[in-house]
Motif scaffolding. Structure first.
Motif, PDB file in Angstrom:
ATOM      1  N   PRO A 158      45.031 -21.604  23.292  1.00  0.00           N
ATOM      2  CA  PRO A 158      46.430 -21.897  23.598  1.00  0.00           C
ATOM      3  C   PRO A 158      47.124 -22.587  22.424  1.00  0.00           C
ATOM      4  N   GLU A 159      48.372 -22.904  22.606  1.00  0.00           N
ATOM      5  CA  GLU A 159      49.099 -23.725  21.637  1.00  0.00           C
ATOM      6  C   GLU A 159      48.518 -25.134  21.709  1.00  0.00           C
ATOM      7  N   PRO A 160      48.285 -25.779  20.565  1.00  0.00           N
ATOM      8  CA  PRO A 160      47.809 -27.162  20.590  1.00  0.00           C
ATOM      9  C   PRO A 160      48.869 -28.089  21.178  1.00  0.00           C
ATOM     10  N   GLY A 161      48.450 -29.278  21.528  1.00  0.00           N
ATOM     11  CA  GLY A 161      49.365 -30.253  22.094  1.00  0.00           C
ATOM     12  C   GLY A 161      50.529 -30.560  21.161  1.00  0.00           C
ATOM     13  N   GLU A 162      51.619 -30.935  21.753  1.00  0.00           N
ATOM     14  CA  GLU A 162      52.821 -31.266  20.989  1.00  0.00           C
ATOM     15  C   GLU A 162      52.527 -32.381  19.989  1.00  0.00           C
ATOM     16  N   GLY A 163      53.035 -32.239  18.797  1.00  0.00           N
ATOM     17  CA  GLY A 163      52.843 -33.246  17.778  1.00  0.00           C
ATOM     18  C   GLY A 163      51.631 -33.036  16.893  1.00  0.00           C
ATOM     19  N   LEU A 164      50.785 -32.037  17.208  1.00  0.00           N
ATOM     20  CA  LEU A 164      49.595 -31.778  16.400  1.00  0.00           C
ATOM     21  C   LEU A 164      49.845 -30.718  15.328  1.00  0.00           C
ATOM     22  N   VAL A 165      50.762 -29.782  15.583  1.00  0.00           N
ATOM     23  CA  VAL A 165      51.028 -28.700  14.633  1.00  0.00           C
ATOM     24  C   VAL A 165      52.470 -28.747  14.134  1.00  0.00           C
ATOM     25  N   THR A 166      52.680 -28.127  12.968  1.00  0.00           N
ATOM     26  CA  THR A 166      54.011 -28.141  12.350  1.00  0.00           C
ATOM     27  C   THR A 166      54.878 -26.968  12.763  1.00  0.00           C
ATOM     28  N   ARG A 167      54.277 -25.956  13.373  1.00  0.00           N
ATOM     29  CA  ARG A 167      55.001 -24.745  13.761  1.00  0.00           C
ATOM     30  C   ARG A 167      54.214 -24.048  14.865  1.00  0.00           C
ATOM     31  N   PRO A 168      54.817 -23.058  15.525  1.00  0.00           N
ATOM     32  CA  PRO A 168      54.059 -22.318  16.535  1.00  0.00           C
ATOM     33  C   PRO A 168      52.844 -21.622  15.913  1.00  0.00           C
ATOM     34  N   VAL A 169      51.821 -21.422  16.714  1.00  0.00           N
ATOM     35  CA  VAL A 169      50.601 -20.736  16.295  1.00  0.00           C
ATOM     36  C   VAL A 169      50.937 -19.295  15.921  1.00  0.00           C
ATOM     37  N   HIS A 170      50.292 -18.777  14.862  1.00  0.00           N
ATOM     38  CA  HIS A 170      50.396 -17.369  14.504  1.00  0.00           C
ATOM     39  C   HIS A 170      49.210 -16.643  15.117  1.00  0.00           C
ATOM     40  N   ARG A 171      49.475 -15.472  15.684  1.00  0.00           N
ATOM     41  CA  ARG A 171      48.421 -14.679  16.327  1.00  0.00           C
ATOM     42  C   ARG A 171      48.521 -13.230  15.852  1.00  0.00           C
ATOM     43  N   TRP A 172      47.346 -12.630  15.584  1.00  0.00           N
ATOM     44  CA  TRP A 172      47.292 -11.215  15.198  1.00  0.00           C
ATOM     45  C   TRP A 172      46.131 -10.564  15.933  1.00  0.00           C
ATOM     46  N   ARG A 173      46.244  -9.267  16.116  1.00  0.00           N
ATOM     47  CA  ARG A 173      45.188  -8.467  16.752  1.00  0.00           C
ATOM     48  C   ARG A 173      44.876  -7.302  15.824  1.00  0.00           C
ATOM     49  N   PHE A 174      43.582  -7.069  15.594  1.00  0.00           N
ATOM     50  CA  PHE A 174      43.132  -5.985  14.725  1.00  0.00           C
ATOM     51  C   PHE A 174      42.049  -5.184  15.428  1.00  0.00           C
ATOM     52  N   GLU A 175      41.953  -3.903  15.082  1.00  0.00           N
ATOM     53  CA  GLU A 175      40.851  -3.089  15.578  1.00  0.00           C
ATOM     54  C   GLU A 175      39.946  -2.714  14.429  1.00  0.00           C
ATOM     55  N   GLN A 176      38.654  -2.638  14.704  1.00  0.00           N
ATOM     56  CA  GLN A 176      37.686  -2.279  13.673  1.00  0.00           C
ATOM     57  C   GLN A 176      37.818  -0.795  13.347  1.00  0.00           C
ATOM     58  N   VAL A 177      37.741  -0.470  12.063  1.00  0.00           N
ATOM     59  CA  VAL A 177      37.824   0.942  11.640  1.00  0.00           C
ATOM     60  C   VAL A 177      36.594   1.316  10.842  1.00  0.00           C
TER      61      VAL A 177
END
Length: 83
Positions: free
Chosen positions: A64-83
């Motif tokens: 999840p998103e970390p608690g307020e005040g721990l990070v400087t911006r929203p979390v970045h998330r990516w999804r990849f498939e193996q090729v």
């Protein structure tokens, strides 16, 4: 098919170790096939999880998103498939 989910966050300056501990303490259920955690300059933390699932599988567990005040911006998330 193997799908990799990437979760990356940047901690508030000087709180990188706290963010790293926070990420490590969060278990995912069900557990992924594999999970690795990395850190980088500027107090960044990256978690990659591997799943035996189709690319568009809904509901794969993610940190999840970390608690307020721990990070400087929203979390970045990516999804990849193996090729």
């Amino acid at each position: 098919m193997t799908v990799a989910l990437m979760w990356e966050a940047r901690a508030v300056a000087g709180r990188g170790e706290e963010l790293l501990a926070w990420a490590g303490a969060h278990e995912l259920t069900p557990a992924p096939l594999r999970r690795e955690t990395f850190r980088a300059p500027q107090d960044r933390v990256l978690v990659i999880t591997w799943w035996d699932a189709p690319y568009d599988e809904p509901g794969l567990p993610e940190l999840p998103e970390p608690g307020e005040g721990l990070v400087t911006r929203p979390v970045h998330r990516w999804r990849f498939e193996q090729v």
